[in-house]
Design a protein around this motif. Sequence first.
Motif: not given
Length: 265
Positions: A100-108
């Motif tokens: 999966n791709t990242g999240t804003k809260g985890g650095g992206g």
Amino acid sequence: MSIDPSAQVHPSAVVEDGAVIGADCVIGPFSIVGPEVTLARGVVLKSHVVVTGKTEVGEETEIFPGACIGEIPQDLKFDGEKTRLIVGARNRIREGVTMNTGTKGGGGITRVGDDCLFMTGAHVGHDTTVGNRVILANQAALAGHCHVEDDVIIGGLSGIHQFVRLGRGAIIGAVTMVTSDVIPYGLVQGPRGELDGLNLVGLKRRGVARSDISALRAALQMLRQGEGQFQERAVRMAEESDSAYVEEITKFILGESDRGFLIPR
């Protein structure tokens, strides 16, 4: 859409506008490549592969049928922000693997290094970092925000909890749940993962000197039975050894940890 003339794209494959397909790539039957995907030279997608999202796949990586690479995170906090997946070179991503791709809260960014093997059904969660030459056996899963250093091996049907760090050269046995950080070169096994020694086989295969292996054995014994808090033992361990491998373990223990550490039995 940019497809290098040397690339081979099966007539039944779908390459969406905006995708970049490098030289000597092979895209097999019924595979789908999304509009923000970049495939470097020599990437091979077997049949029925999905590569989507803002995803980069490095040179000569081979992805097998049924894999789904670059889909959105399995995180309820995800709100459609633009995040990425970066996969390095010469990886083998076997059937049914998900990344999966990242999240804003985890650095992206979810990031995978070079020369890794992901066996059937393995999973790499959002915002996780995987080093080089890492092996995930069948159905092994990395939750979000994990950090896996180089040369780690994770046994089949094992799960790594969110935010856990696995130090370089560690080995995780099959059917093991790991909920705390694992020191470099550690051996973890048991249903609720316990630090049960050193990855001696891996150390010997890499040609580590006997003196360093002896120093690591002594260091593990100090961590197990020494006086004071775990971090205090680590500092004292480094002071009493001139081995670079022992120093590496000390730095890992004194680094930032969100989960604490597995303590030697």
